[in-house]
Design an enzyme around this catalytic site. Structure first.
Site, PDB file in Angstrom:
ATOM      1  N   TRP A 189      12.253 101.014  32.252  1.00 48.07           N
ATOM      2  CA  TRP A 189      11.591 100.618  30.977  1.00 48.07           C
ATOM      3  C   TRP A 189      10.974 101.413  30.462  1.00 48.07           C
ATOM      4  O   TRP A 189      10.781 101.727  29.271  1.00 48.07           O
ATOM      5  CB  TRP A 189      11.283  99.199  31.123  1.00 48.07           C
ATOM      6  CG  TRP A 189      12.095  98.055  31.541  1.00 48.07           C
ATOM      7  CD1 TRP A 189      12.078  97.427  32.571  1.00 48.07           C
ATOM      8  CD2 TRP A 189      13.707  97.906  31.008  1.00 48.07           C
ATOM      9  NE1 TRP A 189      13.274  96.676  32.806  1.00 48.07           N
ATOM     10  CE2 TRP A 189      14.117  96.911  31.863  1.00 48.07           C
ATOM     11  CE3 TRP A 189      14.366  98.315  29.861  1.00 48.07           C
ATOM     12  CZ2 TRP A 189      15.162  96.447  31.674  1.00 48.07           C
ATOM     13  CZ3 TRP A 189      15.400  97.853  29.616  1.00 48.07           C
ATOM     14  CH2 TRP A 189      15.820  96.788  30.533  1.00 48.07           C
ATOM     15  N   ASP A 234       3.977  97.168  26.971  1.00 43.50           N
ATOM     16  CA  ASP A 234       5.289  96.217  27.480  1.00 43.50           C
ATOM     17  C   ASP A 234       5.119  95.322  28.261  1.00 43.50           C
ATOM     18  O   ASP A 234       4.973  95.742  29.504  1.00 43.50           O
ATOM     19  CB  ASP A 234       6.525  97.306  27.586  1.00 43.50           C
ATOM     20  CG  ASP A 234       7.778  96.402  28.064  1.00 43.50           C
ATOM     21  OD1 ASP A 234       7.901  95.216  27.819  1.00 43.50           O
ATOM     22  OD2 ASP A 234       8.543  97.197  28.457  1.00 43.50           O
ATOM     23  N   LYS A 265      11.917  86.420  29.892  1.00 42.94           N
ATOM     24  CA  LYS A 265      11.718  86.130  31.393  1.00 42.94           C
ATOM     25  C   LYS A 265      10.485  85.088  31.355  1.00 42.94           C
ATOM     26  O   LYS A 265      10.752  84.415  32.383  1.00 42.94           O
ATOM     27  CB  LYS A 265      11.018  87.545  31.622  1.00 42.94           C
ATOM     28  CG  LYS A 265      12.356  88.515  31.920  1.00 42.94           C
ATOM     29  CD  LYS A 265      11.958  89.992  31.383  1.00 42.94           C
ATOM     30  CE  LYS A 265      13.236  90.744  31.514  1.00 42.94           C
ATOM     31  NZ  LYS A 265      13.285  92.005  30.983  1.00 42.94           N
TER      32      LYS A 265
HETATM   33  C1  LIG Z   1      13.790  93.167  30.424  1.00 38.86           C
HETATM   34  C2  LIG Z   1      12.991  94.235  29.770  1.00 38.86           C
HETATM   35  C3  LIG Z   1      13.095  94.844  28.947  1.00 38.86           C
HETATM   36  C4  LIG Z   1      14.382  94.776  27.921  1.00 38.86           C
HETATM   37  O1  LIG Z   1      14.359  93.790  27.192  1.00 38.86           O
HETATM   38  P1  LIG Z   1      15.356  93.405  26.327  1.00 38.86           P
HETATM   39  O2  LIG Z   1      14.768  92.314  25.452  1.00 38.86           O
HETATM   40  O3  LIG Z   1      16.424  93.273  26.845  1.00 38.86           O
HETATM   41  O4  LIG Z   1      15.494  94.548  25.234  1.00 38.86           O
HETATM   42  C5  LIG Z   1      12.140  95.661  28.588  1.00 38.86           C
HETATM   43  N1  LIG Z   1      11.004  95.907  29.255  1.00 38.86           N
HETATM   44  C6  LIG Z   1      10.815  95.188  30.416  1.00 38.86           C
HETATM   45  C7  LIG Z   1       9.556  95.553  31.061  1.00 38.86           C
HETATM   46  C8  LIG Z   1      11.677  94.463  30.737  1.00 38.86           C
HETATM   47  O5  LIG Z   1      11.497  93.585  31.979  1.00 38.86           O
END
Ligand SMILES: *Cc1c(COP(=O)(O)O)cnc(C)c1O
Length: 360
Positions: free
Chosen positions: A103, A172, A196
């Site tokens: 990511w 993030d 999540k």
């Molecule tokens: C799942 C995830 C993403 C991607 O998220 P989307 O909503 O599918 O764009 C980005 N960063 C992390 C840390 C993730 O776990």
């Protein structure tokens, strides 16, 4: 709950059962209005109240200071990979990134479209098995921001001490938002896809410090400016209504449970059960270095790939679902976010011990 099984999916992921049953009712008929939640104008007083409550619960539970905006945007966390540099970075200027997994790599690629990227740390050579400690880092103060991923969903690593930076920290937190207490005031921007820890796919939570809203170049399109959404309380256009509503329900569930402190304690206990099982065994091997272990995604390997396939097949037949590691790393990954029940972790631990006895 008789028809439910244990779902270890990395995302979208397990939600609280009472949230799902409430949502199922409200989709058909919200609060006896005779209109389903997802059929309702986003400007109706009913939905405005839903959105305001979701925001205020996020603020309360995550202790968001008054000089931060809380936004519900669309496009997933992946859109933030571009939106952050689009708003904060320009040609000739530099942003600092810490590369600790898939990511962060994707975010680095996007940032390069807008300005210079200084990758100040990478754990790629060791298979992204750790994150840096603050003492491992030298972070330039003249950067526009310092960017990192608090929990590396795919590799199962997590920062237990955040980087310290004079430049605004951008994080993030997609896979560990609201799983533990943090000091929001030490960040410039926090963002997270909802799917999540806090709700269904479709909404991205962005928490942004007020002073960063005025840095956006004039050339940025309206929908991609943070200030557009901040000025209109995330109602510039139609928000992701169902996702925002469901985040509100998850927040109520979390509040009833005792808030972020209470869930953090539960999360630590759940993860400790799995890591103890790994550490007590010669058969299972954790992917992450001990100091970087994630409380959200527990990644481990078996002695060979055939045994891993067998493990996942047998687990699935026991209603332990979604344990296959990400295609880029293989092995096993147990994602145990906020709403994942402790009993599911205990069932997995029992299964792991039995599988080791039969195959070790
Ligand atoms: C799942 C995830 C993403 C991607 O998220 P989307 O909503 O599918 O764009 C980005 N960063 C992390 C840390 C993730 O776990």
């Amino acid at each position: 709950m008789a028809d439910r099984i244990y779902n270890f999916s990395a995302g979208p992921a397990t939600l609280p059962y009472e949230v799902l049953t409430q949502a199922a009712k409200d989709i058909v008929n919200f609060n006896n209005t005779g209109i389903g939640l997802i059929e309702m104008s986003h400007r109706s007083k009913e939905f405005m109240a839903v959105a305001e409550e979701a925001e205020s619960l996020v603020r309360e539970l995550f202790s968001v200071p008054d000089n931060y905006k809380v936004l519900f945007l669309q496009g997933g966390a992946s859109t933030q990979f571009a939106m952050v540099p689009m708003n904060l970075l320009s040609k000739g200027r530099t942003a600092t990134y810490l590369n600790t997994g898939v990511w962060s790599k994707k975010a680095i690629k996007e940032a390069g479209l807008f300005g210079n990227v200084n990758v100040a740390y990478t754990s790629e050579e060791s298979g992204f098995d750790h994150v840096p400690a603050p003492s491992d880092l030298t972070l330039p103060a003249d950067s526009e921001y310092t960017y990192f991923v608090s929990n590396n969903t795919i590799f199962g690593t997590q920062y237990h001490e955040f980087p310290v930076s004079d430049a605004p920290l951008v994080c993030d937190m997609s896979s560990d938002i609201m799983s533990r207490k943090i000091d929001v005031s030490s960040f410039g921007i926090i963002f997270a896809g909802a799917q999540k820890n806090i709700g269904p796919a479709g909404a991205t939570l962005v928490i942004i410090r007020d002073d960063l809203l005025s840095k956006t170049p004039d050339t940025v399109p309206t929908m991609f400016k943070y200030s557009t959404h901040a000025d209109k309380g995330s109602m510039f256009n139609t928000p992701p209504c169902f996702a925002v509503y469901t985040i509100g329900l998850v927040m109520k569930w979390l509040k009833n449970l005792g808030g972020v402190d209470a869930i953090e304690k539960l999360n630590r206990e759940k993860a400790a059960l799995l890591y103890q099982t790994i550490d007590d065994s010669q058969f299972y091997k954790g992917h992450a270095r001990t100091a970087s272990r994630s409380f959200m995604n527990v990644t481990f390997n078996l002695p060979d790939p055939d045994l891993e396939t067998k493990f996942i097949q047998e687990a699935t037949s026991r209603e332990l679902n979604g344990l296959k590691g990400h295609r880029s790393v293989g092995g096993v990954r147990a994602s145990i976010y906020n709403a994942f029940p402790r009993e599911g972790v205990e069932t997995l631990v029992e299964f792991m011990k039995e599988f080791e006895k039969n195959n070790g």
